[in-house]
Design a protein around this motif. Structure first.
Motif: not given
Length: 94
Positions: A35-48
């Motif tokens: 879950i953390v790994d997937e959040i990290a990918v999306k967070a990078e995409e959003l720049g947040h």
């Protein structure tokens, strides 16, 4: 910004000053890390990027926009993405 109105669409999140918080409880530790790994990918995409505290299978997440001095629409966008990721993995929590 009407924070309380935005939180109505995100019932697992709660306001904590100039941030919103949620705890996600994964079925097990490996799932919590996925879950953390997937959040990290999306967070990078959003720049947040959320603050994440990992305690075994429990993830304590905090969102705020530091450079704006508080909550912005981006926090609520990422919160909704986190909810989708958690649900996909069968995670529970506040």
């Amino acid at each position: 910004m009407d924070v309380e109105s935005k939180l109505k669409d995100l019932p697992r999140w709660r306001r904590a000053g100039e941030a919103i918080k949620r705890t996600v409880s994964a079925p097990d530790f490996p799932t919590a890390i996925r879950i953390v790994d997937e959040i990290a990918v999306k967070a990078e995409e959003l720049g947040h990027h959320p603050d994440i505290d990992i305690r075994w299978r429990d993830l304590h997440l905090t969102l705020t926009t530091h450079d704006q001095g508080g909550l912005t629409d981006l926090d609520f966008t990422l919160a909704a993405v986190i909810d989708e990721i958690a649900a996909k993995h069968g995670a529970q929590g506040e």
